[in-house]
Design a protein around this motif. Sequence first.
Motif, short mmCIF file in Angstrom:
data_model
loop_
_atom_site.label_atom_id
_atom_site.label_comp_id
_atom_site.label_asym_id
_atom_site.label_seq_id
_atom_site.Cartn_x
_atom_site.Cartn_y
_atom_site.Cartn_z
N TYR A 1 0.81 -1.22 0.00
CA TYR A 1 0.00 0.00 0.00
C TYR A 1 0.85 1.28 0.00
CZ TYR A 1 -3.37 -3.52 1.48
OH TYR A 1 -4.15 -4.65 1.54
N VAL A 2 2.07 1.18 0.50
CA VAL A 2 2.94 2.37 0.57
C VAL A 2 4.00 2.23 -0.54
CG1 VAL A 2 4.47 3.76 2.00
CG2 VAL A 2 2.58 2.51 3.06
N LYS A 3 3.73 2.85 -1.65
CA LYS A 3 4.61 2.72 -2.81
C LYS A 3 5.79 3.69 -2.74
CE LYS A 3 1.76 -0.28 -4.59
NZ LYS A 3 2.10 -1.72 -4.56
N GLU A 4 6.93 3.22 -3.23
CA GLU A 4 8.13 4.04 -3.20
C GLU A 4 7.93 5.36 -3.94
OE1 GLU A 4 12.93 3.69 -4.09
OE2 GLU A 4 11.56 2.38 -5.16
N GLY A 5 8.36 6.45 -3.28
CA GLY A 5 8.28 7.76 -3.91
C GLY A 5 6.94 8.44 -3.78
N SER A 6 5.94 7.74 -3.23
CA SER A 6 4.62 8.35 -3.07
C SER A 6 4.65 9.37 -1.93
CB SER A 6 3.58 7.28 -2.78
OG SER A 6 3.84 6.66 -1.52
N LEU B 1 2.53 5.97 10.12
CA LEU B 1 1.56 5.89 9.02
C LEU B 1 0.19 6.32 9.51
CD1 LEU B 1 2.57 2.38 7.60
CD2 LEU B 1 3.13 4.60 6.60
N PRO B 2 -0.64 6.89 8.63
CA PRO B 2 -2.01 7.27 9.03
C PRO B 2 -2.78 6.07 9.59
CG PRO B 2 -1.46 8.20 6.89
CD PRO B 2 -0.35 7.26 7.23
N ARG B 3 -3.74 6.35 10.46
CA ARG B 3 -4.45 5.29 11.17
C ARG B 3 -5.25 4.39 10.23
NH1 ARG B 3 -3.24 6.37 16.25
NH2 ARG B 3 -2.96 8.56 16.86
N LYS B 4 -5.63 4.89 9.06
CA LYS B 4 -6.34 4.03 8.11
C LYS B 4 -5.47 2.82 7.75
CE LYS B 4 -8.64 3.85 3.62
NZ LYS B 4 -9.12 4.58 2.42
N LEU B 5 -4.15 3.01 7.76
CA LEU B 5 -3.22 1.91 7.49
C LEU B 5 -2.79 1.23 8.78
CD1 LEU B 5 -0.86 3.45 4.78
CD2 LEU B 5 -2.83 2.00 4.42
N SER B 6 -2.28 2.02 9.75
CA SER B 6 -1.67 1.43 10.94
C SER B 6 -2.68 0.69 11.82
CB SER B 6 -0.98 2.53 11.77
OG SER B 6 -1.91 3.50 12.20
N GLN C 1 11.48 -0.39 4.27
CA GLN C 1 12.45 -0.29 3.17
C GLN C 1 12.94 -1.66 2.72
OE1 GLN C 1 14.13 2.72 1.34
NE2 GLN C 1 13.89 0.78 0.26
N ILE C 2 13.29 -2.54 3.68
CA ILE C 2 13.82 -3.83 3.26
C ILE C 2 12.71 -4.76 2.76
CG2 ILE C 2 15.82 -3.67 4.77
CD1 ILE C 2 14.58 -5.74 6.58
N HIS C 3 11.47 -4.54 3.18
CA HIS C 3 10.35 -5.28 2.59
C HIS C 3 10.29 -5.02 1.09
CE1 HIS C 3 7.48 -6.71 5.95
NE2 HIS C 3 8.70 -6.58 6.46
#
Length: 717
Positions: free
Chosen positions: A282-287, A310-315, A554-556
């Motif tokens: 869901y969290v794309k590089e450079g976004s 991260l925003p609560r919608k994700l976390s 990052q390593i993911h």
Amino acid sequence: MLLELMYDKNYRPMKFRELCVLLDVSKARRYELETALNQLVDEGKIGISAHGKYGKPELFTLKGSFSSTSRGFGFVTVEEKDNDIFIAPDNTLGALPGDVVLVSVISHANGSRREEGRIVRILEHTLTSVVGTFQKNKNFGFVLPDNQRILRDFFVEKGKDMDAQNGDKVVATILDYGNEHKNPQVEVTEILGAKNEPGTDVLSIVRSYGIPEEFPQEVLDSLDSIPEEVTEAEKIGRRDMRDFHTVTIDGEDARDLDDAISLTFENGIYHLGVHIADVTHYVKEGSLLDEEAKNRGTSVYLADRVIPMLPRKLSNGICSLNAGTDRLALSCLMDIDEEGTIVNHEICETVICVDRRMTYTMVADILDGAESPEEYKDFVDDFKLMKQLSDLLRKKRSGRGAIDFDFPESKIILDEKGRPIEIKAYEHSAATRLIEDFMLLTNETIAEEYYWLELPFVYRIHETPDEEKLRTFATFLNNFGYSLHLTNHTIHPKELQKLLSRIEGSEAEGLISRILLRSMKQAKYSPENLGHFGLSAKYYCHFTSPIRRYPDLQIHRIIKEQLHGTLSKSRQEHYEHILPSVCDSSSKLERRADEAERETDKLKKAQYMRRHIGDIYEGVISGVTAYGFYVELTNTVEGLVRAANLDDDYYIYDQEHYQLVGEMTGRTFSIGQSVSVVVVDADTLTKQIEFLLYYPEEDWSKGETRHGKRKSKTHRK
């Protein structure tokens, strides 16, 4: 004339004799010249090299970052030096914490004494605003910084105070940095509230450390494309592990659940699955979301709030492994034999569905034999199997020399207004240990695989202690009849583990453990694998918490590209380019979060103890200095007993043995010693707590005390 000469663009550094010839100084006047030169050197207007050549200060200076202490002195961290340079209070040039400075070395390291320097120029100010208490006068005001390491008050002109009232907590922008003789000038830009208003105290700490709270609107708007639940299309191509018994085990108040466990045992092999939320889906590089996460670096856990990465919608939503819902995961599946050795492992993208959301307390109770609620009965055998594997892994890790420091953590309980109503030591249980053991194993497994794949990666490293600190620690140990075996001026962590085992239960355990901890380096992130000394691990990384730590996320990203076969040469070069910056930034942001958490805990402890003035506690001496000793209570609160209030003798500070010694009585106060104390002060501004030694014959209820009859003095031995 000397200054004009040395600042001339054609001037080259010269020794004293050369200067005498150049200036045509007679032998009779050479003493005057030497005196003048030394004075200019002392004032920082002229520099002198290690070989005795005179010139502009910049020619013999080092560039570094200044950090100050509440006691006035500071340190400059220079990139090319292993140890910081000590800066005495008179040599700071009025520098503020974080300033980029030029420092001139005025005395070199000698034995246990640090290299000492003088700041000769401030190149860059990194502090742009200050948070503190507003003090109002008739025609002007001052901001008194909350940060005790900022030793200067900030002047506020009339009309630039936003009508702040005396005692308000404010944020002020720095307009003029002043100098060593003139106060900096600021303009109040935000009033946080009255200092006693609920939440203002912690908010002041958050602002003081520059921790971002609210997410920018454009970042929140970018979440509109992210679904509330996992779609069927997203499950395609993933290994389906929804039929496996899977649980999360976290604290009672945890909301961001980013790791889940599954475990079976057959034919002498444990099949352990550690399933980590697939945040990078869901969290794309450079976004915008990725850039915001990188700038935050980590979630910050304070006494009364959590500031998420991260925003609560994700976390708390789509990325959190909530029970009963399908979730995307990146799983590490490990086969472990009965010796605790991994015989096979696989990293894969999965879809899971957590069966039960467990807490540490629930699992600890089950492992202690308590009657399990009906809804958990089918999982009791799973938890017992987890405990069995956990014990096996811990024993194996201990066997290779992993160091286990078991200092108590604080659990601070607040009321609805943020006031501390209870403070206690947070006890580690079998449940917390088994999760720790499984996460450590996973992090090591991932790091080792990617090390041997020779791909760009983010490692969590903990370097070997400095040789000088090891020698000092070894000398200190000899005072207690213990020795430390150094091989080629270094040490294997197993030696330190053996030491901790030998001192366990002894009166010196607390002292030796704390001094050992101070002798070790700080763990950090690095694109280079340098091993983890404390864990005695050749390979280690942070893989298991991508919701709250950017390096994990990052390593993911690297792992998923490698799994998909898209980690091309150009992509590898891309990561080689960005990872040094990611590691450096993440390490700094982690330290910022840690410091803010410590400051918040110290504040809440001071607030709590303020309501217990006059109460008597049992504690253990946790630190000794020339001006007194610190006592840690069983609830983890720490306070100072001033040497000036030890009125039964004249006390001398024995630095070599970390103790105060009574000159007449021979009475000693040293780390690890049990004492009774009474609370006499708790300052919520400085966050300092003060104790006096308690003598049973004194009647505290009537204010009777033997203290204060005369003041003792201390000095260094």
